[in-house]
Design a protein around this motif. Structure first.
Motif, PDB file in Angstrom:
ATOM      1  N   GLU A  63      39.837  16.173  -1.555  1.00  0.00           N
ATOM      2  CA  GLU A  63      39.349  15.489  -2.784  1.00  0.00           C
ATOM      3  C   GLU A  63      38.001  16.340  -3.233  1.00  0.00           C
ATOM      4  N   HIS A  64      37.491  17.058  -2.205  1.00  0.00           N
ATOM      5  CA  HIS A  64      36.420  17.995  -2.720  1.00  0.00           C
ATOM      6  C   HIS A  64      36.901  19.305  -3.622  1.00  0.00           C
ATOM      7  N   THR A  65      38.195  19.652  -2.970  1.00  0.00           N
ATOM      8  CA  THR A  65      38.808  20.470  -3.871  1.00  0.00           C
ATOM      9  C   THR A  65      39.335  20.261  -5.078  1.00  0.00           C
ATOM     10  N   TYR A  66      39.903  19.084  -4.822  1.00  0.00           N
ATOM     11  CA  TYR A  66      40.612  18.587  -6.491  1.00  0.00           C
ATOM     12  C   TYR A  66      39.170  18.445  -7.408  1.00  0.00           C
ATOM     13  N   GLU A  67      38.200  18.005  -7.035  1.00  0.00           N
ATOM     14  CA  GLU A  67      37.030  18.015  -7.861  1.00  0.00           C
ATOM     15  C   GLU A  67      36.735  19.191  -8.287  1.00  0.00           C
ATOM     16  N   LEU A  68      36.726  20.539  -7.676  1.00  0.00           N
ATOM     17  CA  LEU A  68      36.124  21.500  -7.952  1.00  0.00           C
ATOM     18  C   LEU A  68      37.114  22.276  -8.735  1.00  0.00           C
ATOM     19  N   ILE A  69      38.599  22.015  -8.674  1.00  0.00           N
ATOM     20  CA  ILE A  69      39.596  22.492  -9.498  1.00  0.00           C
ATOM     21  C   ILE A  69      39.330  21.808 -11.031  1.00  0.00           C
ATOM     22  N   GLU A  70      39.006  20.737 -10.935  1.00  0.00           N
ATOM     23  CA  GLU A  70      38.705  20.399 -12.333  1.00  0.00           C
ATOM     24  C   GLU A  70      37.075  20.876 -12.786  1.00  0.00           C
ATOM     25  N   LEU A  71      36.339  21.130 -12.268  1.00  0.00           N
ATOM     26  CA  LEU A  71      35.172  21.750 -12.426  1.00  0.00           C
ATOM     27  C   LEU A  71      35.413  23.061 -13.171  1.00  0.00           C
TER      28      LEU A  71
END
Length: 353
Positions: free
Chosen positions: A104-112
């Motif tokens: 979930e942290h990677t998904y968040e950073l992809i969007e960021l």
């Protein structure tokens, strides 16, 4: 066009980058402009090698240096927070494995990264090994036919002193053998003949004293029905013995071995070509350590793709696949059951503070 890189984390991996960029594969379009580590002595030592500036504070480095990309080479459990801070500060990120410990942290950073119009991607350098590239080409061209089975074998030695630092082997910052060492081989087998559909695993601490596992064995099934096995340990003694991926098809077999997936050890097909006899010699290379020699290759490709505006070599989403398989293996061992990847399984332990 030359790109200015910063390095965050000046430990063992950073020393390997120094070796690659200064001795093996110098890259004209890449300049290491600054190095940062909480240990200012390590930062200065690495920076001096590149004629770069050194810092002990990330914010100061970002503020004072005109950086295009920062290489995140810190402990695994810090990758999320460091990558997030860098992206929020307006700089692109290229991060060593695992890209984060929690998907979930990677998904968040992809969007960021999308919001900031920046690049965010990971590194699995072994995909660029000549042996891996040759195997991938053979598989994509159907030379093995239908894949019957595959195996991952990592028989390595890590003595207790390896786990006595502040982060190795801990659930919050690292995980065990499957997360720290064998993730490279999990990525390799999934890239070559996946995607993996479901897994089953058991794990234990057989010799070493750590929070996570030093030994894991498991099974997997790919979406195409191939059956696979995983054997991974850092409890072998007295030295490293093997790190290999074997793929068996209806028309032949390929095995990639060496200490860094750097050698073709088996290359056999029913339909033989004139070049097959030369494959082991042509696609194998000697390497000094388990890091291999392909960091320069992936960095060169990264810069090329940046220049022409194409998708970067190993996107954050692509780099995350191995982390998701690791979580599935841990979830299987924790729950004593088969786990499907399409159910987005998560370990109860990995990455948890």
């Amino acid at each position: 066009m030359k790109k200015n890189f910063g390095i965050l984390g000046c430990g063992r991996v950073a020393e390997h980058y120094k070796y690659i960029l200064l001795e093996v594969s110098p890259i004209d379009d890449l300049r290491i402009k600054a190095c940062c580590d909480l240990d200012i002595g390590k930062a200065k030592s690495l920076a001096d090698s590149f004629n770069a500036n050194h810092y002990s504070d990330l914010d100061e480095m970002i503020a004072k240096e005109d950086l295009d990309v920062i290489l995140v080479l810190t402990p695994s459990g810090d990758h999320y927070e460091h990558s997030k801070h860098i992206l929020e500060s307006g700089c692109s990120v290229l991060v060593e494995k695992p890209i984060t410990l929690i998907p979930e942290h990677t998904y968040e950073l992809i969007e960021l990264a999308k919001k900031q119009q920046l690049n965010y991607s990971g590194i699995f350098q072994n995909r660029y090994n000549p042996a891996m590239q040759a195997a991938k080409s053979a598989l994509d061209n159907g030379r093995l036919g239908e894949i019957i089975s595959a195996s991952v074998r990592l028989i390595w030695c890590r003595y207790q002193d390896y786990y006595n630092d502040e982060w190795h082997g801990r659930w919050s910052s690292d995980g065990g053998v499957i997360s720290q060492q064998a993730i490279h081989h999990i990525d390799a087998v999934n890239w070559l003949c996946g995607p993996i559909e479901k897994v089953s695993a058991v794990m234990d601490r057989r010799v070493n004293d750590l929070e996570a596992e030093d030994t894991l064995v498991g099974s997997f099934v790919t979406n195409a029905g191939a059956l696979g096995t995983i054997q991974a340990t850092t409890a072998a003694r007295p030295e490293d013995y093997e790190a290999a991926v074997t793929i068996i098809g209806e028309k032949g077999m390929i095995e990639i071995g060496g200490i860094a997936l750097n050698e073709i050890t088996e290359w056999k097909f029913i339909d033989v070509s004139d070049e097959d006899a030369k494959a082991k010699e042509r696609f194998s290379e000697d390497v000094p350590t388990g890091y291999g020699l392909s960091h320069g290759r992936i960095l060169s490709d990264y810069l090329h793709k940046l220049e022409i505006g194409e998708e970067l070599p190993i996107s954050a989403k692509d780099s995350l696949k191995a982390v998701e398989i690791v979580h599935a293996l841990y979830a299987s061992a924790e729950n004593n059951t088969w786990i499907r990847l399409d159910q987005n399984p998560r370990s109860k332990l990995l990455g948890k503070k």
